[in-house]
Scaffold this active site. Sequence first.
Site, PDB file in Angstrom:
ATOM      1  N   ARG A   1     -53.035  31.692  16.757  1.00  0.00           N
ATOM      2  CA  ARG A   1     -52.126  30.590  16.457  1.00  0.00           C
ATOM      3  C   ARG A   1     -51.020  30.529  17.496  1.00  0.00           C
ATOM      4  O   ARG A   1     -50.845  31.413  18.316  1.00  0.00           O
ATOM      5  CB  ARG A   1     -51.499  30.782  15.064  1.00  0.00           C
ATOM      6  CG  ARG A   1     -52.439  30.632  13.881  1.00  0.00           C
ATOM      7  CD  ARG A   1     -52.843  29.193  13.606  1.00  0.00           C
ATOM      8  NE  ARG A   1     -51.707  28.287  13.592  1.00  0.00           N
ATOM      9  CZ  ARG A   1     -50.883  28.108  12.567  1.00  0.00           C
ATOM     10  NH1 ARG A   1     -51.055  28.803  11.453  1.00  0.00           N
ATOM     11  NH2 ARG A   1     -49.900  27.242  12.624  1.00  0.00           N
TER      12      ARG A   1
ATOM     13  N   ARG B   1     -50.626  30.710  23.293  1.00  0.00           N
ATOM     14  CA  ARG B   1     -52.034  31.069  23.153  1.00  0.00           C
ATOM     15  C   ARG B   1     -52.630  31.480  24.493  1.00  0.00           C
ATOM     16  O   ARG B   1     -53.459  32.393  24.564  1.00  0.00           O
ATOM     17  CB  ARG B   1     -52.824  29.909  22.534  1.00  0.00           C
ATOM     18  CG  ARG B   1     -52.662  29.826  21.023  1.00  0.00           C
ATOM     19  CD  ARG B   1     -53.476  28.716  20.426  1.00  0.00           C
ATOM     20  NE  ARG B   1     -52.769  27.435  20.470  1.00  0.00           N
ATOM     21  CZ  ARG B   1     -53.319  26.271  20.148  1.00  0.00           C
ATOM     22  NH1 ARG B   1     -54.596  26.215  19.795  1.00  0.00           N
ATOM     23  NH2 ARG B   1     -52.609  25.164  20.197  1.00  0.00           N
TER      24      ARG B   1
ATOM     25  N   ARG C   1     -63.578  24.006  13.087  1.00  0.00           N
ATOM     26  CA  ARG C   1     -64.495  23.098  13.782  1.00  0.00           C
ATOM     27  C   ARG C   1     -64.977  23.718  15.093  1.00  0.00           C
ATOM     28  O   ARG C   1     -66.179  23.700  15.412  1.00  0.00           O
ATOM     29  CB  ARG C   1     -63.781  21.764  14.066  1.00  0.00           C
ATOM     30  CG  ARG C   1     -64.588  20.807  14.947  1.00  0.00           C
ATOM     31  CD  ARG C   1     -63.723  19.643  15.414  1.00  0.00           C
ATOM     32  NE  ARG C   1     -62.584  20.079  16.197  1.00  0.00           N
ATOM     33  CZ  ARG C   1     -62.627  20.396  17.488  1.00  0.00           C
ATOM     34  NH1 ARG C   1     -63.765  20.322  18.156  1.00  0.00           N
ATOM     35  NH2 ARG C   1     -61.539  20.778  18.122  1.00  0.00           N
ATOM     36  N   ARG C   2     -64.044  24.271  15.857  1.00  0.00           N
ATOM     37  CA  ARG C   2     -64.417  24.891  17.125  1.00  0.00           C
ATOM     38  C   ARG C   2     -65.243  26.146  16.905  1.00  0.00           C
ATOM     39  O   ARG C   2     -66.263  26.356  17.573  1.00  0.00           O
ATOM     40  CB  ARG C   2     -63.157  25.218  17.935  1.00  0.00           C
ATOM     41  CG  ARG C   2     -62.455  24.002  18.491  1.00  0.00           C
ATOM     42  CD  ARG C   2     -61.091  24.341  19.052  1.00  0.00           C
ATOM     43  NE  ARG C   2     -60.471  23.177  19.683  1.00  0.00           N
ATOM     44  CZ  ARG C   2     -59.155  23.026  19.853  1.00  0.00           C
ATOM     45  NH1 ARG C   2     -58.328  23.969  19.447  1.00  0.00           N
ATOM     46  NH2 ARG C   2     -58.674  21.940  20.420  1.00  0.00           N
TER      47      ARG C   2
ATOM     48  N   LYS D   1     -55.106  13.826  16.019  1.00  0.00           N
ATOM     49  CA  LYS D   1     -55.969  14.761  15.296  1.00  0.00           C
ATOM     50  C   LYS D   1     -55.231  15.476  14.166  1.00  0.00           C
ATOM     51  O   LYS D   1     -55.872  16.061  13.290  1.00  0.00           O
ATOM     52  CB  LYS D   1     -56.590  15.769  16.254  1.00  0.00           C
ATOM     53  CG  LYS D   1     -55.640  16.740  16.910  1.00  0.00           C
ATOM     54  CD  LYS D   1     -56.369  17.596  17.943  1.00  0.00           C
ATOM     55  CE  LYS D   1     -55.455  18.578  18.649  1.00  0.00           C
ATOM     56  NZ  LYS D   1     -54.937  19.623  17.748  1.00  0.00           N
ATOM     57  N   ASP D   2     -53.904  15.442  14.180  1.00  0.00           N
ATOM     58  CA  ASP D   2     -53.123  16.060  13.107  1.00  0.00           C
ATOM     59  C   ASP D   2     -52.905  15.128  11.918  1.00  0.00           C
ATOM     60  O   ASP D   2     -52.418  15.570  10.875  1.00  0.00           O
ATOM     61  CB  ASP D   2     -51.742  16.492  13.630  1.00  0.00           C
ATOM     62  CG  ASP D   2     -51.814  17.617  14.649  1.00  0.00           C
ATOM     63  OD1 ASP D   2     -52.787  18.391  14.589  1.00  0.00           O
ATOM     64  OD2 ASP D   2     -50.904  17.713  15.489  1.00  0.00           O
TER      65      ASP D   2
ATOM     66  N   CYS E   1     -57.792  17.879   8.762  1.00  0.00           N
ATOM     67  CA  CYS E   1     -57.972  18.208  10.177  1.00  0.00           C
ATOM     68  C   CYS E   1     -58.301  19.687  10.381  1.00  0.00           C
ATOM     69  O   CYS E   1     -58.538  20.108  11.507  1.00  0.00           O
ATOM     70  CB  CYS E   1     -56.718  17.831  10.971  1.00  0.00           C
ATOM     71  SG  CYS E   1     -55.220  18.689  10.438  1.00  0.00           S
TER      72      CYS E   1
END
Length: 320
Positions: A157, A163, A139-140, A90-91, A250
């Site tokens: 972040r 996190r 996106r989330r 995904k990166d 991304c």
Amino acid sequence: MKETANRVIVVGTRQSALALTQTGQVIDQLQKLSDEHGFSYTFEVKKIVTKGDRILDVTLSKVGGKGLFVKEIEQALIDGDIDLAVHSMKDMPYELPEGLMNGAIPLRVDPRDCLVMKEGLQSIEDLPEGARVGTSSLRRSCQLKHARPDLRLESIRGNIDSRIRKLEAEGFDAVVLATAGLTRMGWQDRISATVPVDVCIPAVGQGALGIECRTDDLQIRELLALLNDRESELAVRAERSFLGALNGGCQVPIGAYAVLLEAEAGREPVLELTGMVGSPDGEILLKEQLRGTNPEQLGRDVAAALVERGADRILAEIGG
């Protein structure tokens, strides 16, 4: 069985706990394949710091650019400092530098997002009105805002362990993470709930790893071909074609999720691809779902269907 000259293969990776864990898992698989097929290879790890790792005080969407977590690693590949690189797929931007290629996509794990929540909460519906939810992903946040407009989505972040610590330390009700990362770390017990794909379409390639190498390194390509999972490859190719057609990075509100449907004997496997583009505020959420046998064409077709509905304008407004 074939004999090859002894070779030390240097594997490049980010230096986070997750990156090192998944790189170690890939090396274990490659070492086993090397031994089984008579390759005399041993492996070393080279840690590389990327731009995305250095800049932690702003959201990813504001850092700008594509390849925030891969550019420095790709340069090391080009320079010959490393022989292959392990990335979270995904990166990876759609376009790779000249001379580099994806040599393998190993078996994909659960691509869904998940919630790590305060004790006693077990689903997105359990979150109280106005709950604080941490994520660095547009996106989330756009999809969760669309499902629950009352939620307060705030930037968070850091590596997955930091996190999770911020969940209590900074008073969040939940943080959103990739199920795959927690799974690879062996932290499945920290997952409060997985988010259904009809609520939150995953990032392109989420749950998959991309093993990047030089196109002219035939030894590495031969080894990586043994690690490639065909079904995972087809699904990721469709998703990445969708990403490329929209010229997205991304860190923009783009999601895609491809699955292979059961094919009839003697026929090509059919892919079902769901693509999503949304506005950062969650007010607009466009989705399209199509089926096809050609991954690249399917990705382009889903992207074209969304462009007809205005996806390109949404992305242009946010610099996607």
